[in-house]
Design an enzyme around this catalytic site. Structure first.
Site, PDB file in Angstrom:
ATOM      1  CD  GLU A 269      -2.892  -1.099   0.033  1.00  0.00           C
ATOM      2  OE1 GLU A 269      -3.166  -0.013  -0.494  1.00  0.00           O
ATOM      3  OE2 GLU A 269      -3.323  -2.189  -0.418  1.00  0.00           O
ATOM      4  CG  ASP A 347       2.266  -7.060  -5.873  1.00  0.00           C
ATOM      5  OD1 ASP A 347       1.687  -6.690  -4.838  1.00  0.00           O
ATOM      6  OD2 ASP A 347       1.746  -7.783  -6.733  1.00  0.00           O
TER       7      ASP A 347
HETATM    8 ZN   LIG Z   1      -2.496  -2.123  -4.547  1.00  0.00          ZN
END
Ligand SMILES: [Zn+2]
Length: 406
Positions: A269, A347
């Site tokens: 995030e 990621d």
């Molecule tokens: Zn995301």
């Protein structure tokens, strides 16, 4: 009018049906193969759940098309007559009341679908809410969104009455209003539905805090949300904008994911923040929004005449609300495309905060708990998914790992 309905069917309803049918057959073809990521039992459940959701989408859009035809044939005119008959007068009040009644009727028409989705989620074990609590939520959401929609309609009608280039002014006003809602959402709106308590676990708090420091993310707290009272699925998010930003962890996530896993997820995030994805999203959303307002301002008066409706402000807005989804269906894939790219980047950053292995394992855990079917048809991914299918994300992580070791 019939050519507009035919066009709506050809460029909107038909592609939706085709994409969802493709997805259903794609899932069916994979569902009979050796399961991946999920165990056999959960794999079949995930497939059934995904297929049911596609079928509901198809039915919902067919029903919406029938409503569209009814609105255009006589609904809009009947609604205007009704509002006049109850004694509303003055052009602004009349237009505003017609618009609010239109939204209220649509809400009622869509309630059965909300109820069906709630029932499906209950059967599949996601929904933990009782019917009473579902009704309370629906009433609360209706009141809050009713207030916001009422304000937006008032702004639009004022701009339409005052400016020749009303759509430019409307765009600025509505866009600023939406940004304002983003600011107040975490502290004013979200607490009306859930309880937010500061994260108690001191070591985890410290780790998250240090993680935020590395990317210069200033938040006004790390909170745990009592999501489990409604839904068993796991999630975490960074809500709000500016000073109202806060880290929100679902209590369901804390119960089921290790501390390292949480750091990997939050790292993902924060990766969005570090790469400027949030600002980019707002700018891209703003551009799309501007195009929609331009189309509404430049063409919808003529469309009203073509349909045989009076060119009142409320009629222009109602016809736009009915027909614009057909356009957004083709515009949102642009946003989703960039969003999927951003997911891979986030990621990578999430993996760097823990490890690729931890992030992969946590993503697998999330999919297991949320019973997400791992495969999707490319057309479905293109039109609907803002996140790449899990298989692709895991493969990308593996690829990076391979490249690093070479
Ligand atoms: Zn995301």
């Amino acid at each position: 009018m019939y050519s507009i309905i035919a066009l709506y069917f050809a460029i909107y309803l038909l592609p939706i049906i085709i994409v969802n049918v493709l997805q259903i057959y794609h899932i069916k073809s994979y569902a009979t193969q050796e399961p991946v990521i999920l165990n056999q039992h959960d794999y079949s459940i995930a497939a059934t759940y995904a297929i049911i959701k596609c079928k509901i989408t198809i039915i919902q859009h067919i029903v919406n098309m029938i409503f569209l035809i009814l609105w255009l044939l006589f609904g809009i005119e009947s609604l205007s007559h009704f509002v006049v008959s109850i004694g509303v007068n003055g052009a602004f009040q009349l237009d505003w009341s017609i618009l609010m009644c239109f939204m209220a009727v649509n809400l009622v028409l869509n309630l059965p679908f909300s109820f069906v989705i709630m029932r499906v989620d209950t059967v599949f074990g996601f929904n933990k809410q009782s019917l009473a609590s579902f009704c309370v939520d629906t009433v609360k959401t209706t009141i809050i969104s009713g207030i916001f929609i009422g304000v937006i309609f008032a702004l639009l009608l004022w701009a339409m009455e005052t400016f020749a280039l009303w759509w430019v002014v409307s765009f600025v006003l509505v866009f600023c209003f939406i940004i304002l809602i983003q600011f107040i959402y975490p502290t004013l709106i979200a607490p009306m539905f859930n309880k937010f308590t500061p994260l108690q676990n001191e070591t985890l708090r410290e780790r998250i805090h240090n993680l935020m420091l590395t990317v210069g993310f200033k938040s006004n707290g790390i909170f745990v949300m009592d999501a489990s009272k409604r839904d068993g699925r796991l999630n975490a998010y960074f809500g709000g904008l500016g000073k109202s930003k806060r880290v929100v962890l679902f209590d369901t996530l804390l119960d089921k994911i290790s501390e390292d896993g949480l750091i990997a997820i939050l790292g993902h995030e924060l990766g969005h923040f570090k790469h400027g994805d949030i600002i980019r999203n707002i700018i891209l959303g703003g551009c799309i929004f501007f195009c929609l307002f331009a189309i509404m301002g430049l063409f919808f008066q003529d469309i009203c005449v073509y349909i045989g409706l009076q060119e009142t402000h409320s009629n222009i807005l109602i016809v736009a609300i009915l027909l614009l989804p057909a356009l957004t269906f083709f515009i949102t894939p642009i946003q989703s495309y960039f969003s999927r790219k951003a997911e891979y980047r986030a990621d990578l950053f999430g993996a760097s905060c823990a490890s690729k292995k931890t992030l992969s394992e946590t993503l697998i855990r999330l999919v297991n708990e949320n019973k997400t079917f791992p495969y999707s048809h490319p057309a479905y991914v293109f039109f609907y998914l803002s996140h790449p299918p899990l298989i692709d994300r895991l493969n990308a992580l593996k690829d990076y790992e391979r490249k690093e070791t070479q």
